[in-house]
Scaffold this motif. Structure first.
Motif, PDB file in Angstrom:
ATOM      1  N   GLU A  60       7.003   4.392 -12.168  1.00  0.00           N
ATOM      2  CA  GLU A  60       7.222   5.601 -12.968  1.00  0.00           C
ATOM      3  C   GLU A  60       6.278   5.676 -14.176  1.00  0.00           C
ATOM      4  OE1 GLU A  60       9.988   7.905 -12.542  1.00  0.00           O
ATOM      5  OE2 GLU A  60      10.313   6.921 -10.599  1.00  0.00           O
ATOM      6  N   TYR A  61       5.771   4.534 -14.599  1.00  0.00           N
ATOM      7  CA  TYR A  61       4.983   4.487 -15.838  1.00  0.00           C
ATOM      8  C   TYR A  61       3.694   3.701 -15.618  1.00  0.00           C
ATOM      9  CZ  TYR A  61       9.525   5.718 -17.785  1.00  0.00           C
ATOM     10  OH  TYR A  61      10.705   6.336 -18.045  1.00  0.00           O
ATOM     11  N   THR A  62       2.733   3.953 -16.491  1.00  0.00           N
ATOM     12  CA  THR A  62       1.514   3.154 -16.477  1.00  0.00           C
ATOM     13  C   THR A  62       1.807   1.836 -17.176  1.00  0.00           C
ATOM     14  OG1 THR A  62       0.237   5.178 -16.667  1.00  0.00           O
ATOM     15  CG2 THR A  62      -0.916   3.120 -17.142  1.00  0.00           C
ATOM     16  N   GLU A  63       1.419   0.756 -16.521  1.00  0.00           N
ATOM     17  CA  GLU A  63       1.627  -0.559 -17.119  1.00  0.00           C
ATOM     18  C   GLU A  63       0.411  -0.909 -17.978  1.00  0.00           C
ATOM     19  OE1 GLU A  63       2.803  -3.456 -14.148  1.00  0.00           O
ATOM     20  OE2 GLU A  63       2.623  -5.058 -15.632  1.00  0.00           O
ATOM     21  N   ILE A  64       0.677  -1.329 -19.206  1.00  0.00           N
ATOM     22  CA  ILE A  64      -0.415  -1.725 -20.101  1.00  0.00           C
ATOM     23  C   ILE A  64      -0.610  -3.229 -19.966  1.00  0.00           C
ATOM     24  CG2 ILE A  64      -1.125  -1.883 -22.523  1.00  0.00           C
ATOM     25  CD1 ILE A  64       0.591   0.689 -22.972  1.00  0.00           C
ATOM     26  N   LYS A  65      -1.842  -3.649 -19.661  1.00  0.00           N
ATOM     27  CA  LYS A  65      -2.072  -5.060 -19.350  1.00  0.00           C
ATOM     28  C   LYS A  65      -3.080  -5.741 -20.263  1.00  0.00           C
ATOM     29  CE  LYS A  65      -0.788  -4.733 -14.504  1.00  0.00           C
ATOM     30  NZ  LYS A  65      -1.193  -4.900 -13.116  1.00  0.00           N
ATOM     31  N   SER A  66      -3.434  -5.070 -21.345  1.00  0.00           N
ATOM     32  CA  SER A  66      -4.339  -5.718 -22.295  1.00  0.00           C
ATOM     33  C   SER A  66      -4.166  -5.058 -23.668  1.00  0.00           C
ATOM     34  CB  SER A  66      -5.791  -5.579 -21.823  1.00  0.00           C
ATOM     35  OG  SER A  66      -6.139  -4.206 -21.789  1.00  0.00           O
ATOM     36  N   LYS A  83       6.752  -6.725 -18.756  1.00  0.00           N
ATOM     37  CA  LYS A  83       5.852  -5.586 -18.610  1.00  0.00           C
ATOM     38  C   LYS A  83       5.919  -4.730 -19.870  1.00  0.00           C
ATOM     39  CE  LYS A  83       6.652  -4.798 -13.620  1.00  0.00           C
ATOM     40  NZ  LYS A  83       5.444  -5.417 -13.064  1.00  0.00           N
ATOM     41  N   LEU A  84       4.743  -4.213 -20.275  1.00  0.00           N
ATOM     42  CA  LEU A  84       4.688  -3.187 -21.326  1.00  0.00           C
ATOM     43  C   LEU A  84       4.358  -1.876 -20.632  1.00  0.00           C
ATOM     44  CD1 LEU A  84       4.627  -2.184 -24.271  1.00  0.00           C
ATOM     45  CD2 LEU A  84       2.219  -2.878 -24.374  1.00  0.00           C
ATOM     46  N   LEU A  85       5.235  -0.893 -20.771  1.00  0.00           N
ATOM     47  CA  LEU A  85       5.076   0.378 -20.061  1.00  0.00           C
ATOM     48  C   LEU A  85       4.754   1.499 -21.038  1.00  0.00           C
ATOM     49  CD1 LEU A  85       8.190  -0.050 -17.728  1.00  0.00           C
ATOM     50  CD2 LEU A  85       5.798  -0.447 -17.123  1.00  0.00           C
ATOM     51  N   LYS A  86       3.790   2.330 -20.655  1.00  0.00           N
ATOM     52  CA  LYS A  86       3.354   3.428 -21.524  1.00  0.00           C
ATOM     53  C   LYS A  86       4.382   4.555 -21.453  1.00  0.00           C
ATOM     54  CE  LYS A  86       0.170   5.906 -23.786  1.00  0.00           C
ATOM     55  NZ  LYS A  86       0.057   5.669 -25.234  1.00  0.00           N
TER      56      LYS A  86
END
Ligand SMILES: [Zn+2]
Length: 255
Positions: A48-54, A81-84
């Motif tokens: 559902e969301y863009t995962e932020i990986k850096s 996970k960090l989700l936008k």
């Protein structure tokens, strides 16, 4: 036997006992049974969301999650996970240690101590098996309980059933299924979360400040500020108990 007991609990029959402490702490679901639901719900949220990986926010979220997880001394295969989602002030930890933080919570947590307060609380829900306990408490619909007992995956469930199951294990916000934990579970998670933050080297006094910032925000009810008790009452209670918890945890050593 377990299956029929669970189905019984999923029906209205349990309601006379739903507020009772014994039922609140009964868990008829093992970690292994919850594992596929947790993994699938986590994957579902990630679509559902863009995962932020850096980047700096990602590094901070990873660092705090790792320290809080270590402080819990729970042997989960932790994931974070960090989700936008800038308009979603939320975070959760699914059964067996799958943590998600939405970017919308970072303006509220403001600093690592604030994030540690939120993640301490969420991780405590998972360690205390509140997901399995809620599933046991009759919060699942009969249809959802039957689907789980039949071994149905989340993708195979109808949209309604999926929303209910994800809501009960803690990832229902984006399905519009916001199921607040009970007052008892919230208090337990608040206290244990503070212990984790202290053990991880964070300042626990940021937790009540965070609740106060949350109270100012008013609308919106992310999991960790479910409507009961009121955030200001919660902040006040935490201020009372934090000195004693610091005292109790000061000699804590990792195993
Ligand atoms: Zn909570």
């Amino acid at each position: 036997m377990l299956r029929s007991l669970r189905l019984l609990l999923a029906t209205a029959l349990v309601f006379p006992f739903a507020g009772c402490e014994t039922i609140g702490n009964l868990n008829l679901y093992s970690d292994d049974e919850l594992e596929p639901l947790s993994a699938q719900a986590y994957a579902e949220v990630a679509t559902e969301y863009t995962e932020i990986k850096s980047g700096a926010q990602y590094e901070m979220v990873r660092r705090v999650a790792q320290k809080i997880a270590a402080a819990s001394e729970e042997n989960f295969a932790w994931e974070v996970k960090l989700l936008k989602a800038d308009d979603t002030p939320n975070a959760f930890c699914l059964p067996n240690g799958r943590i998600a933080v939405y970017t919308g919570i970072l303006p509220l947590t403001q600093n690592e101590n604030g994030l540690a307060a939120v993640l301490g609380h969420e991780v405590a829900h998972a360690v205390l098996r509140h997901g399995g306990k809620r599933m046991t408490q009759g919060l699942l619909t009969n249809v959802a309980a039957t689907a789980i007992d039949a071994g149905l995956g989340i993708a195979e469930m109808s949209e309604d059933t999926r929303g209910v199951v994800m809501g009960v294990i803690g990832a229902g916000a984006q399905y519009g299924v916001l199921l607040p934990y009970s007052r008892e579970h919230e208090s337990e998670a608040d206290i244990l979360g503070i212990r984790y933050a202290i053990r991880a080297g964070y300042d626990p006094n940021e937790a009540p400040k965070l609740w106060e910032r949350m109270a100012e925000l008013g609308s919106g009810t992310p999991e960790w500020m479910s409507t009961h008790p009121h955030p200001l009452a919660r902040a006040e209670k935490l201020r009372e108990v934090i000195p004693q918890i610091i005292e109790e945890e000061k000699n804590w050593q990792p195993k």
